[in-house]
Motif scaffolding. Structure first.
Motif, mmCIF file in Angstrom:
data_model
loop_
_atom_site.group_PDB
_atom_site.id
_atom_site.type_symbol
_atom_site.label_atom_id
_atom_site.label_comp_id
_atom_site.label_asym_id
_atom_site.label_seq_id
_atom_site.Cartn_x
_atom_site.Cartn_y
_atom_site.Cartn_z
ATOM 1 N N GLY A 46 0.044 10.059 -9.653
ATOM 2 C CA GLY A 46 -0.884 8.984 -9.985
ATOM 3 C C GLY A 46 -1.475 8.320 -8.764
ATOM 4 N N VAL A 47 -1.597 9.095 -7.668
ATOM 5 C CA VAL A 47 -2.180 8.590 -6.422
ATOM 6 C C VAL A 47 -3.589 9.149 -6.288
ATOM 7 C CG1 VAL A 47 -1.894 8.476 -3.911
ATOM 8 C CG2 VAL A 47 0.112 8.646 -5.379
ATOM 9 N N THR A 48 -4.540 8.339 -5.848
ATOM 10 C CA THR A 48 -5.894 8.852 -5.666
ATOM 11 C C THR A 48 -5.900 9.874 -4.532
ATOM 12 O OG1 THR A 48 -6.466 7.049 -4.146
ATOM 13 C CG2 THR A 48 -6.972 6.730 -6.487
ATOM 14 N N GLU A 49 -6.785 10.857 -4.625
ATOM 15 C CA GLU A 49 -6.787 11.966 -3.678
ATOM 16 C C GLU A 49 -7.063 11.524 -2.242
ATOM 17 O OE1 GLU A 49 -9.059 15.348 -4.852
ATOM 18 O OE2 GLU A 49 -8.161 15.461 -6.855
ATOM 19 N N ASN A 50 -7.850 10.448 -2.069
ATOM 20 C CA ASN A 50 -8.140 10.019 -0.695
ATOM 21 C C ASN A 50 -6.956 9.306 -0.043
ATOM 22 O OD1 ASN A 50 -8.254 7.634 -2.125
ATOM 23 N ND2 ASN A 50 -10.248 7.014 -1.373
ATOM 24 N N CYS A 51 -5.860 9.151 -0.785
ATOM 25 C CA CYS A 51 -4.631 8.584 -0.216
ATOM 26 C C CYS A 51 -3.587 9.663 0.046
ATOM 27 C CB CYS A 51 -4.053 7.527 -1.156
ATOM 28 S SG CYS A 51 -5.026 6.010 -1.237
ATOM 29 N N ILE A 52 -3.981 10.928 -0.090
ATOM 30 C CA ILE A 52 -3.061 12.052 0.126
ATOM 31 C C ILE A 52 -3.508 12.808 1.368
ATOM 32 C CG2 ILE A 52 -2.094 14.163 -0.847
ATOM 33 C CD1 ILE A 52 -2.728 13.005 -3.637
ATOM 34 N N PHE A 53 -2.587 12.962 2.328
ATOM 35 C CA PHE A 53 -2.921 13.595 3.602
ATOM 36 C C PHE A 53 -2.041 14.825 3.828
ATOM 37 C CE2 PHE A 53 -4.459 9.328 3.920
ATOM 38 C CZ PHE A 53 -5.630 9.429 4.674
ATOM 39 N N PRO A 54 -2.641 16.009 3.853
ATOM 40 C CA PRO A 54 -1.857 17.216 4.161
ATOM 41 C C PRO A 54 -1.519 17.268 5.646
ATOM 42 C CG PRO A 54 -4.182 17.781 3.905
ATOM 43 C CD PRO A 54 -4.051 16.306 3.568
ATOM 44 N N VAL A 55 -0.268 17.529 5.956
ATOM 45 C CA VAL A 55 0.183 17.559 7.349
ATOM 46 C C VAL A 55 1.162 18.714 7.552
ATOM 47 C CG1 VAL A 55 -0.105 15.077 7.733
ATOM 48 C CG2 VAL A 55 2.081 15.942 6.874
ATOM 49 N N LYS A 56 1.353 19.057 8.806
ATOM 50 C CA LYS A 56 2.378 20.030 9.186
ATOM 51 C C LYS A 56 3.267 19.377 10.235
ATOM 52 C CE LYS A 56 3.058 24.653 11.224
ATOM 53 N NZ LYS A 56 4.159 24.215 12.081
ATOM 54 N N ASN A 57 4.563 19.484 10.057
ATOM 55 C CA ASN A 57 5.499 18.930 11.028
ATOM 56 C C ASN A 57 5.920 19.993 12.031
ATOM 57 O OD1 ASN A 57 5.622 16.316 9.918
ATOM 58 N ND2 ASN A 57 7.094 16.989 8.377
ATOM 59 N N TYR A 58 6.369 19.536 13.190
ATOM 60 C CA TYR A 58 6.954 20.464 14.152
ATOM 61 C C TYR A 58 8.238 21.040 13.557
ATOM 62 C CZ TYR A 58 3.713 19.227 17.868
ATOM 63 O OH TYR A 58 2.577 19.059 18.618
ATOM 64 N N HIS A 59 8.363 22.344 13.690
ATOM 65 C CA HIS A 59 9.517 23.026 13.088
ATOM 66 C C HIS A 59 10.165 23.972 14.089
ATOM 67 C CE1 HIS A 59 12.091 24.959 10.207
ATOM 68 N NE2 HIS A 59 11.466 26.120 10.306
ATOM 69 N N ASN A 60 9.431 25.044 14.439
ATOM 70 C CA ASN A 60 9.975 25.977 15.431
ATOM 71 C C ASN A 60 9.176 25.985 16.724
ATOM 72 O OD1 ASN A 60 7.680 27.201 14.539
ATOM 73 N ND2 ASN A 60 8.669 29.010 13.667
ATOM 74 N N PRO A 80 0.832 -1.206 0.000
ATOM 75 C CA PRO A 80 0.000 0.000 0.000
ATOM 76 C C PRO A 80 0.865 1.254 0.000
ATOM 77 C CG PRO A 80 -0.016 -1.021 2.170
ATOM 78 C CD PRO A 80 0.694 -1.974 1.252
ATOM 79 N N GLN A 81 0.308 2.334 -0.566
ATOM 80 C CA GLN A 81 1.065 3.576 -0.712
ATOM 81 C C GLN A 81 0.200 4.766 -0.301
ATOM 82 O OE1 GLN A 81 2.285 3.196 -4.924
ATOM 83 N NE2 GLN A 81 1.988 1.038 -4.439
ATOM 84 N N ILE A 82 0.773 5.588 0.557
ATOM 85 C CA ILE A 82 0.098 6.775 1.078
ATOM 86 C C ILE A 82 1.026 7.962 0.887
ATOM 87 C CG2 ILE A 82 -0.868 7.880 3.139
ATOM 88 C CD1 ILE A 82 -2.542 5.545 2.220
ATOM 89 N N VAL A 83 0.458 9.138 0.664
ATOM 90 C CA VAL A 83 1.252 10.362 0.514
ATOM 91 C C VAL A 83 1.010 11.279 1.710
ATOM 92 C CG1 VAL A 83 1.653 12.439 -0.861
ATOM 93 C CG2 VAL A 83 1.207 10.256 -2.002
#
Length: 369
Positions: free
Chosen positions: A317-331, A277-280
């Protein structure tokens, strides 16, 4: 000859919801000017019932009725006369109806993951391989998830400052990072680069097949070969990767090299052949969208983030429901529940996807018993 046009007040940024009316206005030092409104460089014309431009003495305005997603954009007013010209601009954000649900509280998500059991007793831990271009935030993603589970900022997984990344991968080894007592493990690799630099696609493919051992030192001049002393010739399910995670920077998506995108598509194709399986994870959303930067809770009301997901889907070529927008800890030095919920929701998806993969593997094993 009249005086050069100048603004007494300038256009102000606006945030509206679908269906609201938009009014942009400002004031100049004279009404004896030619006014031109533009959106993203294109001249705007009056449209009956939708768009109206004009002025009352020295006050100039643009009115837009019944805001739609396509009304979001950068608006500019230019004033000119025989003596000169001036311009000012403002961004209009149109908040969409929430197009994806997100959990508002982190504890239920954490509790679910802490009580999670792998479907097969033969598998000791679910293994996730993170890959993507240099500076996308692979190491930072691992830092963020470990910070959430450990309850404090985790900094042992070294990460570059992706705002000033040099274009060279900071990670050089095939590094494993566990999550304490939880049955999950992350694997970090060198970043993908243009041409023959960075990690070889063959090394990533060999990694998810289980041929590469922990702490293997990647080489830019050649991928691992079967004759290498550390090559795992007969990998078990516990050596293999159970979910491939592509890490993509939202703010740099349109600038990504076609060569790197091609490499990622080739890696995905090989993973698909094996049923992995592949997730973005689409990182740096705060850099890509000001609305999201100011309020992470509005990420699924952002037109820009939705457009970025569509662009990412088309490129990889990934379906949109397999793409998750996230924010990482930075400052940040403290915990952010909105950030945590986004990360945990994405992580939960890769956990269940990996477990489904193990379940399919277990079913095939039973067929041969």
């Amino acid at each position: 000859m009249g005086s050069t046009p100048e603004f007494v007040t300038v256009l102000a940024e606006k945030t509206v919801t679908i269906g609201q009316d938009i009014t942009l206005s400002c004031e100049a030092n004279s009404s004896k000017v030619t006014a031109e409104w533009k959106k993203a460089g294109d001249t705007l014309k009056c449209v009956e019932g939708k768009r109206k431009v004009g002025n009352t003495d020295t006050k100039f305005y643009l009115e837009i009725k019944d805001a739609k997603p396509e009304d979001e954009g950068y608006y500019t007013l230019s004033l000119s006369n025989a003596s000169g010209s001036c311009s000012c601009s403002a961004m209009v954000f149109v908040e969409l109806k929430e197009w994806r649900e997100v959990e508002k509280e982190q504890e239920p998500l954490i509790s679910t993951l802490k009580s999670f059991k792998i479907c097969s007793e033969e598998v000791r831990e679910l293994r996730f391989l993170l890959h993507g271009p240099v500076g996308a935030g692979k190491s930072s993603t691992i830092n963020t998830l470990k910070s959430i589970f450990e309850g404090h900022q985790f900094l042992n997984c070294l990460a570059t400052n992706s705002d000033t990344v040099s274009g060279m991968s900071f990670t050089t080894k095939y590094q494993k990072f566990s999550t304490g007592t939880l049955p999950f493990a992350f694997y970090d690799v060198m970043g993908l680069e243009v041409g023959h630099k960075g990690v070889h696609t063959e090394d990533i493919i060999n990694a998810f097949k289980g041929h590469i051992p922990d702490d293997y030192e990647f080489r830019e001049d050649m991928p691992i070969i079967e004759e290498h002393r550390d090559y795992i010739t007969s990998p078990t399910i516990n050596n293999k990767i159970h979910c491939l995670v592509s890490v993509i920077p939202a703010d740099r998506l349109s600038m990504m090299s076609e060569d790197v995108i091609k490499k990622m598509r080739n890696i995905r194709a090989e993973a698909s052949k094996l049923g992995i399986p592949q997730i973005v994870f689409m990182t740096r959303v705060d850099k890509a969208c000001k609305l999201t930067s100011e309020d992470l809770g509005k990420i699924y009301q952002s037109k820009k983030i939705r457009d970025k997901i569509t662009m990412c889907s088309n490129k990889l070529g990934v379906t949109e429901n397999c793409i998750f927008p996230v924010k990482n800890y930075h400052n940040e030095i403290g915990s952010n529940e909105q950030l945590n919920c986004l990360a945990l929701q994405a992580f939960t998806q890769i956990v269940y996807s990996a477990n489904d993969y193990i379940n399919r593997w277990s079913s095939r094993q039973k067929q041969f018993e």
